[in-house]
Design a protein around this motif. Structure first.
Motif, mmCIF file in Angstrom:
data_model
loop_
_atom_site.group_PDB
_atom_site.id
_atom_site.type_symbol
_atom_site.label_atom_id
_atom_site.label_comp_id
_atom_site.label_asym_id
_atom_site.label_seq_id
_atom_site.Cartn_x
_atom_site.Cartn_y
_atom_site.Cartn_z
ATOM 1 N N PHE A 184 -27.464 32.568 -19.456
ATOM 2 C CA PHE A 184 -25.982 31.192 -19.349
ATOM 3 C C PHE A 184 -24.735 32.385 -18.935
ATOM 4 O O PHE A 184 -23.701 31.605 -18.598
ATOM 5 C CB PHE A 184 -26.475 30.039 -20.710
ATOM 6 N N ALA A 185 -24.725 33.375 -19.920
ATOM 7 C CA ALA A 185 -23.886 34.471 -19.799
ATOM 8 C C ALA A 185 -23.444 34.832 -18.495
ATOM 9 O O ALA A 185 -22.614 33.905 -17.949
ATOM 10 C CB ALA A 185 -24.531 35.406 -20.310
ATOM 11 N N ALA A 186 -24.771 35.184 -17.902
ATOM 12 C CA ALA A 186 -25.085 35.249 -15.872
ATOM 13 C C ALA A 186 -24.399 34.191 -15.709
ATOM 14 O O ALA A 186 -23.685 34.035 -14.491
ATOM 15 C CB ALA A 186 -26.323 35.131 -15.872
ATOM 16 N N LEU A 187 -24.759 33.135 -15.692
ATOM 17 C CA LEU A 187 -24.439 32.030 -15.045
ATOM 18 C C LEU A 187 -23.080 31.537 -15.067
ATOM 19 O O LEU A 187 -22.209 31.535 -14.200
ATOM 20 C CB LEU A 187 -25.052 29.907 -15.071
ATOM 21 N N GLY A 188 -22.664 32.111 -16.033
ATOM 22 C CA GLY A 188 -20.493 31.664 -16.355
ATOM 23 C C GLY A 188 -20.567 32.746 -15.539
ATOM 24 O O GLY A 188 -19.278 32.535 -14.520
ATOM 25 N N LEU A 189 -20.628 34.271 -15.500
ATOM 26 C CA LEU A 189 -19.893 34.979 -14.806
ATOM 27 C C LEU A 189 -20.356 35.158 -13.161
ATOM 28 O O LEU A 189 -19.362 35.652 -12.809
ATOM 29 C CB LEU A 189 -20.792 36.051 -15.331
ATOM 30 N N VAL A 190 -21.152 34.337 -13.599
ATOM 31 C CA VAL A 190 -21.791 34.044 -11.003
ATOM 32 C C VAL A 190 -20.606 33.328 -11.321
ATOM 33 O O VAL A 190 -19.815 33.131 -9.978
ATOM 34 C CB VAL A 190 -23.090 33.515 -10.731
ATOM 35 N N GLY A 191 -20.533 31.725 -11.860
ATOM 36 C CA GLY A 191 -19.771 31.186 -11.599
ATOM 37 C C GLY A 191 -18.092 31.158 -11.534
ATOM 38 O O GLY A 191 -17.342 30.691 -9.950
ATOM 39 N N SER A 192 -18.233 32.056 -12.008
ATOM 40 C CA SER A 192 -16.607 32.964 -12.227
ATOM 41 C C SER A 192 -16.155 33.310 -11.326
ATOM 42 O O SER A 192 -15.331 33.386 -10.542
ATOM 43 C CB SER A 192 -16.204 33.396 -13.278
ATOM 44 N N GLY A 193 -17.363 34.315 -11.027
ATOM 45 C CA GLY A 193 -17.315 35.220 -9.731
ATOM 46 C C GLY A 193 -16.950 34.382 -8.096
ATOM 47 O O GLY A 193 -16.100 34.987 -7.446
ATOM 48 N N ILE A 194 -17.552 33.271 -8.314
ATOM 49 C CA ILE A 194 -17.698 32.448 -7.188
ATOM 50 C C ILE A 194 -16.142 32.254 -6.528
ATOM 51 O O ILE A 194 -16.039 32.214 -6.010
ATOM 52 C CB ILE A 194 -18.751 31.916 -6.828
ATOM 53 N N TRP A 195 -16.144 31.162 -8.159
ATOM 54 C CA TRP A 195 -14.676 30.456 -7.887
ATOM 55 C C TRP A 195 -13.783 31.656 -7.535
ATOM 56 O O TRP A 195 -12.526 31.171 -6.896
ATOM 57 C CB TRP A 195 -14.553 30.083 -9.219
#
Length: 298
Positions: free
Chosen positions: A278-289
């Protein structure tokens, strides 16, 4: 539909859906590996998908055989597509899947670097580079511990999969920068499926793979999912998006795929879902944004 410079809701929604499908594909490949050897599996997938896409194109009366200057780019894209999957499957004989993911998802950086020369109208801003780096950090959070303690010939597999990331990026850039950018998504995909269907089965024979050695309903269902949903429907949508939207912005979404793969493994295979997921999902989502945020108007 004229090409766009930013991703709209349609493109974002399609990319989230495709990354989820490509993540589930990782589970389907694992399940099919129990009865079909890897490169044979990739070859059968290309053969089945080529027939489906051809039937779809004929039914919609898509022009496939007119002289439009796309043949050189199409053959090149097909060779790159076949090389990408061959290197992935060969590389996984030497290294782990989790290590392979890290090296495979360097591909968006190759797309961004290639775009500097081949797609000058898709200029990458500093915030886009920062967003991609942040998303890649999410992949490292998810799989980075597997970079430590590699033994034996793991470096060979790492190198092969790193090269496959280059071929993946080269395929995207070829589609975007060649005459393929002016033809239908069906024709673009058929070039790649037909060329890989001609190359991968003979390659599997040369590698001494057993082919179909333990067929079962689950194995066939997993292969059917790859043919119908992944290699036909999602790839058609992907190449349509590549024609219409900036390749660099689309590629940043690919970092979602390994995270979706782990989530799918947890839901479908009962694999553990740790806080790192879930930490990875947050980082990936933030990076894509960050990578896709429109520039501020001065």
């Amino acid at each position: 539909m004229p090409p766009k410079t930013q991703l709209d809701r349609l493109a974002i929604g399609m990319m989230v859906l495709f990354c989820t499908i490509w993540g589930v594909q990782q589970v389907a490949i694992k399940l099919a590996n129990a009865g079909i050897s890897p490169v044979w599996q990739a070859g059968l997938r290309s053969i089945g998908a080529a027939l489906l896409v051809l039937a779809w194109a004929v039914g919609r009366r898509v022009r496939l055989f007119e002289a439009d200057g796309s043949l050189p780019g199409g053959v090149l894209a097909g060779l790159l597509f076949a090389a990408e999957f061959a290197l992935i499957f060969i590389g996984l004989q030497y290294t782990s899947a989790s290590r392979g993911v890290i090296f495979l998802y360097t591909a968006p950086f190759f797309v961004a670097l290639g775009a500097v020369w081949l797609l000058p109208h898709e200029h990458m801003r500093r915030t886009q580079w920062a967003g991609m780096a942040l998303a890649f950090c999410g992949v490292l959070v998810l799989f980075g511990e597997n970079l430590l303690g590699a033994a034996g010939e793991a470096w060979k597999g790492d190198l092969l999969i790193f090269c496959s990331a280059f071929f993946w990026a080269a395929t995207t850039l070829t589609v975007k920068a060649s005459a393929l950018n002016r033809v239908s998504a069906e024709k673009t995909l058929l070039y790649q499926l037909v060329v890989s269907a001609l190359i991968l089965p003979p390659l599997a024979l040369l590698m001494g793979e057993p082919g179909i050695f333990a067929p079962s309903p689950l194995v066939w269902a997993s292969l059917a999912f790859q043919i119908v949903v992944v290699a036909s429907a999602s790839y058609l949508g992907w190449f349509w998006l590549v024609r219409q939207y900036p390749a660099t912005r689309l590629s940043s979404f690919s970092f979602l795929t390994p995270v979706m793969g782990v989530l799918a493994g947890g839901v479908l295979l009962g694999e553990p879902l740790t806080p790192a997921v879930f930490a990875a999902l947050g980082l990936v989502g933030s990076g894509i944004w960050i990578a896709n945020r429109p520039p501020r108007r001065r």
